[in-house]
Design a protein around this motif. Structure first.
Motif, PDB file in Angstrom:
ATOM      1  N   VAL A 107       0.750  -0.959  -0.118  1.00  0.00           N
ATOM      2  CA  VAL A 107       0.109   0.031   0.069  1.00  0.00           C
ATOM      3  C   VAL A 107       0.832   1.214  -0.057  1.00  0.00           C
ATOM      4  O   VAL A 107       0.839   2.175  -0.934  1.00  0.00           O
ATOM      5  CB  VAL A 107      -1.075   0.083   1.168  1.00  0.00           C
ATOM      6  CG1 VAL A 107      -1.643   1.438   1.449  1.00  0.00           C
ATOM      7  CG2 VAL A 107      -2.088  -1.198   0.995  1.00  0.00           C
ATOM      8  N   THR A 108       1.919   1.320   0.852  1.00  0.00           N
ATOM      9  CA  THR A 108       2.792   2.415   0.850  1.00  0.00           C
ATOM     10  C   THR A 108       3.420   2.618  -0.395  1.00  0.00           C
ATOM     11  O   THR A 108       3.351   3.749  -0.790  1.00  0.00           O
ATOM     12  CB  THR A 108       3.980   2.101   1.956  1.00  0.00           C
ATOM     13  OG1 THR A 108       3.266   1.999   3.279  1.00  0.00           O
ATOM     14  CG2 THR A 108       4.737   3.419   2.062  1.00  0.00           C
ATOM     15  N   ILE A 117       4.970  -6.322  -6.139  1.00  0.00           N
ATOM     16  CA  ILE A 117       4.819  -6.276  -7.792  1.00  0.00           C
ATOM     17  C   ILE A 117       3.410  -6.206  -7.952  1.00  0.00           C
ATOM     18  O   ILE A 117       2.848  -5.325  -8.488  1.00  0.00           O
ATOM     19  CB  ILE A 117       5.288  -7.694  -8.317  1.00  0.00           C
ATOM     20  CG1 ILE A 117       6.696  -7.748  -8.310  1.00  0.00           C
ATOM     21  CG2 ILE A 117       4.545  -7.605  -9.884  1.00  0.00           C
ATOM     22  CD1 ILE A 117       7.309  -8.737  -9.002  1.00  0.00           C
ATOM     23  N   GLY A 118       2.400  -6.940  -6.970  1.00  0.00           N
ATOM     24  CA  GLY A 118       0.972  -6.789  -7.487  1.00  0.00           C
ATOM     25  C   GLY A 118       0.312  -5.398  -7.024  1.00  0.00           C
ATOM     26  O   GLY A 118      -0.451  -4.994  -7.704  1.00  0.00           O
ATOM     27  N   GLY A 119       0.913  -4.974  -6.053  1.00  0.00           N
ATOM     28  CA  GLY A 119       0.369  -3.472  -5.546  1.00  0.00           C
ATOM     29  C   GLY A 119       0.579  -2.428  -6.375  1.00  0.00           C
ATOM     30  O   GLY A 119      -0.346  -1.756  -6.697  1.00  0.00           O
ATOM     31  N   PRO A 126      10.956   4.401   6.091  1.00  0.00           N
ATOM     32  CA  PRO A 126      10.491   4.252   7.604  1.00  0.00           C
ATOM     33  C   PRO A 126       9.196   3.598   7.885  1.00  0.00           C
ATOM     34  O   PRO A 126       9.108   2.940   9.091  1.00  0.00           O
ATOM     35  CB  PRO A 126      10.482   5.637   7.947  1.00  0.00           C
ATOM     36  CG  PRO A 126      11.407   5.999   6.975  1.00  0.00           C
ATOM     37  CD  PRO A 126      11.274   5.587   5.770  1.00  0.00           C
ATOM     38  N   TYR A 127       8.210   3.594   7.026  1.00  0.00           N
ATOM     39  CA  TYR A 127       6.874   3.194   7.061  1.00  0.00           C
ATOM     40  C   TYR A 127       7.246   1.581   7.164  1.00  0.00           C
ATOM     41  O   TYR A 127       6.444   0.954   7.898  1.00  0.00           O
ATOM     42  CB  TYR A 127       5.978   3.685   6.040  1.00  0.00           C
ATOM     43  CG  TYR A 127       5.052   4.703   6.521  1.00  0.00           C
ATOM     44  CD1 TYR A 127       5.451   6.028   7.312  1.00  0.00           C
ATOM     45  CD2 TYR A 127       3.876   4.674   6.246  1.00  0.00           C
ATOM     46  CE1 TYR A 127       4.799   6.739   7.310  1.00  0.00           C
ATOM     47  CE2 TYR A 127       2.878   5.689   6.672  1.00  0.00           C
ATOM     48  CZ  TYR A 127       3.404   6.648   7.470  1.00  0.00           C
ATOM     49  OH  TYR A 127       2.419   7.850   7.489  1.00  0.00           O
ATOM     50  N   TRP A 128       7.779   1.123   5.883  1.00  0.00           N
ATOM     51  CA  TRP A 128       8.078  -0.272   5.854  1.00  0.00           C
ATOM     52  C   TRP A 128       8.799  -0.887   7.299  1.00  0.00           C
ATOM     53  O   TRP A 128       8.106  -1.835   7.604  1.00  0.00           O
ATOM     54  CB  TRP A 128       9.130  -0.543   4.729  1.00  0.00           C
ATOM     55  CG  TRP A 128       8.320  -0.372   3.257  1.00  0.00           C
ATOM     56  CD1 TRP A 128       7.104   0.140   3.017  1.00  0.00           C
ATOM     57  CD2 TRP A 128       9.083  -0.678   2.284  1.00  0.00           C
ATOM     58  NE1 TRP A 128       6.939   0.023   1.656  1.00  0.00           N
ATOM     59  CE2 TRP A 128       7.860  -0.412   1.107  1.00  0.00           C
ATOM     60  CE3 TRP A 128      10.265  -0.916   1.697  1.00  0.00           C
ATOM     61  CZ2 TRP A 128       8.203  -0.500  -0.275  1.00  0.00           C
ATOM     62  CZ3 TRP A 128      10.571  -1.237   0.298  1.00  0.00           C
ATOM     63  CH2 TRP A 128       9.647  -0.977  -0.575  1.00  0.00           C
ATOM     64  N   GLY A 129       9.678  -0.141   7.649  1.00  0.00           N
ATOM     65  CA  GLY A 129      10.286  -0.620   8.902  1.00  0.00           C
ATOM     66  C   GLY A 129       9.517  -0.673  10.215  1.00  0.00           C
ATOM     67  O   GLY A 129       9.319  -1.682  10.773  1.00  0.00           O
ATOM     68  N   PHE A 143       2.386  10.237  -2.069  1.00  0.00           N
ATOM     69  CA  PHE A 143       2.873   9.904  -0.879  1.00  0.00           C
ATOM     70  C   PHE A 143       4.315  10.159  -0.875  1.00  0.00           C
ATOM     71  O   PHE A 143       5.104   9.552  -1.883  1.00  0.00           O
ATOM     72  CB  PHE A 143       2.454   8.642  -0.149  1.00  0.00           C
ATOM     73  CG  PHE A 143       3.112   8.203   1.186  1.00  0.00           C
ATOM     74  CD1 PHE A 143       2.408   8.748   2.415  1.00  0.00           C
ATOM     75  CD2 PHE A 143       4.217   7.492   1.341  1.00  0.00           C
ATOM     76  CE1 PHE A 143       2.939   8.518   3.870  1.00  0.00           C
ATOM     77  CE2 PHE A 143       4.662   7.012   2.530  1.00  0.00           C
ATOM     78  CZ  PHE A 143       4.017   7.485   3.693  1.00  0.00           C
ATOM     79  N   SER A 144       4.897  10.816   0.125  1.00  0.00           N
ATOM     80  CA  SER A 144       6.430  11.263   0.219  1.00  0.00           C
ATOM     81  C   SER A 144       7.346  10.052   0.122  1.00  0.00           C
ATOM     82  O   SER A 144       7.219   8.835   0.973  1.00  0.00           O
ATOM     83  CB  SER A 144       6.437  11.999   1.498  1.00  0.00           C
ATOM     84  OG  SER A 144       8.148  12.266   1.689  1.00  0.00           O
ATOM     85  N   TRP A 145       8.310  10.076  -0.799  1.00  0.00           N
ATOM     86  CA  TRP A 145       9.023   8.875  -0.851  1.00  0.00           C
ATOM     87  C   TRP A 145      10.126   8.930   0.215  1.00  0.00           C
ATOM     88  O   TRP A 145      10.520   7.736   0.581  1.00  0.00           O
ATOM     89  CB  TRP A 145       9.890   8.891  -2.413  1.00  0.00           C
ATOM     90  CG  TRP A 145       9.301   8.629  -3.349  1.00  0.00           C
ATOM     91  CD1 TRP A 145       8.464   9.455  -4.466  1.00  0.00           C
ATOM     92  CD2 TRP A 145       8.912   7.231  -4.043  1.00  0.00           C
ATOM     93  NE1 TRP A 145       7.970   8.557  -5.213  1.00  0.00           N
ATOM     94  CE2 TRP A 145       8.259   7.190  -5.094  1.00  0.00           C
ATOM     95  CE3 TRP A 145       9.388   5.831  -3.257  1.00  0.00           C
ATOM     96  CZ2 TRP A 145       7.701   6.310  -5.728  1.00  0.00           C
ATOM     97  CZ3 TRP A 145       8.884   4.588  -3.993  1.00  0.00           C
ATOM     98  CH2 TRP A 145       8.142   4.899  -5.274  1.00  0.00           C
ATOM     99  N   LYS A 146      10.396   9.906   0.959  1.00  0.00           N
ATOM    100  CA  LYS A 146      11.116   9.858   2.112  1.00  0.00           C
ATOM    101  C   LYS A 146      10.382   8.955   3.367  1.00  0.00           C
ATOM    102  O   LYS A 146      11.192   8.585   4.105  1.00  0.00           O
ATOM    103  CB  LYS A 146      11.342  11.320   2.625  1.00  0.00           C
ATOM    104  CG  LYS A 146      12.408  12.422   1.494  1.00  0.00           C
ATOM    105  CD  LYS A 146      12.374  13.413   2.181  1.00  0.00           C
ATOM    106  CE  LYS A 146      13.162  14.370   1.451  1.00  0.00           C
ATOM    107  NZ  LYS A 146      13.293  15.917   1.704  1.00  0.00           N
TER     108      LYS A 146
END
Length: 268
Positions: free
Chosen positions: A72-73, A239-241, A89-92, A82-85
């Motif tokens: 989703v992110t 990939i699917g997202g 961090p969101y993934w983490g 959505f900010s690439w920066k």
């Protein structure tokens, strides 16, 4: 790091903790008990996962938007500004939340897991009760086929999320009911396609609990897993997202009547 951004990361971690705490707990009930309370009622498993997502959105959506899924992110960064920066961090935070959720489930079910493995004459290293925490290919499904499956299932998920949350979609549910519909979307994917490989559709949902399980004694059953499967529930959903988001943005979004009316409206 700003206080607000820290709050967003905490929110993402909390959202994943909620999802995994409920989702892996229902997986434990489905896996560890014989007969299991969902025998003949698999839809209940799907609903529990879906409502876990719904509760997470209601709890944290106002802070971070409740991505609660690296796919989703990534899709939001590619197509909705959505900010690439914030992506890594969101993934983490999402992975950490998955680990915490798995730890909660382990705290609840550890004696039941040990009893199950003892009765079945299994060990954690051999994958005994691993299905409580992370996914694996189902009947007749190879890792390569699972990769394709995960891409397709996640494409449906992100396509649906984009439709449900699109401001110009006049058929989208109201803001207060969108979380419930997203939860039902997750449940529907699980009910119709979940047996293929336990419908991860979320890299953090699989990877976070898998990391916890690795350190909790499952070792090689978690990493690299049989047939080196561990990377499939990560790459497939990412990939699917992207595919699902692109499909909505290219096939539906340009033709939304409300968007066209807004574009034609004279600027003040």
């Amino acid at each position: 790091m700003s206080r607000q951004f820290l709050g967003e990361l905490i929110s993402e971690a909390v959202a994943m903790t909620i999802i995994i705490a409920f989702g892996d707990s229902v997986a434990a009930m489905y896996t560890l008990y014989d007969p299991n309370p969902y025998a003949g009622g698999y839809w209940g498993v799907c609903i529990a996962w879906g409502l876990g997502v719904t509760i997470a959105i209601y709890a944290t959506g106002s802070v971070s938007g409740t991505h609660a899924n690296p796919a989703v992110t990534l899709a939001l960064a590619l197509f909705r500004g959505f900010s690439w920066k914030k992506v890594l961090p969101y993934w983490g935070a999402q992975v950490i939340g998955g680990m915490v959720g798995a730890a909660i489930v382990y705290a609840l079910y550890a004696p039941v897991i040990d009893h199950y493995n003892e009765v079945k004459q299994l060990t954690r290293e051999a994958g005994g009760a691993a299905g409580v925490f992370f996914t694996a290919p189902g009947l007749a499904v190879t890792p390569l086929h699972a990769l394709t499956d995960q891409a397709i299932l996640t494409a449906f998920l992100i396509f649906g999320i984009f439709a449900i949350t699109e401001q110009y979609n006049e058929m989208a549910p109201g803001a207060n009911s969108g979380a419930l519909i997203i939860g039902l979307l997750v449940a529907t994917i699980g009910a119709s396609m979940g047996y293929l490989e336990a419908w991860a559709i979320n890299p953090a949902r699989d990877f976070g609990p898998r990391v916890f399980a690795f350190f909790a004694g499952w070792g090689p059953a978690a990493f690299p897993a049989p047939h080196n499967y561990w990377w499939v529930p990560i790459v497939g959903p990412l990939i699917g997202g992207v595919v699902g988001a692109a499909a909505y943005q290219w096939l539906i979004y340009p033709f939304l009547p409300a968007r066209q009316r807004a574009a034609q409206k004279p600027k003040a």
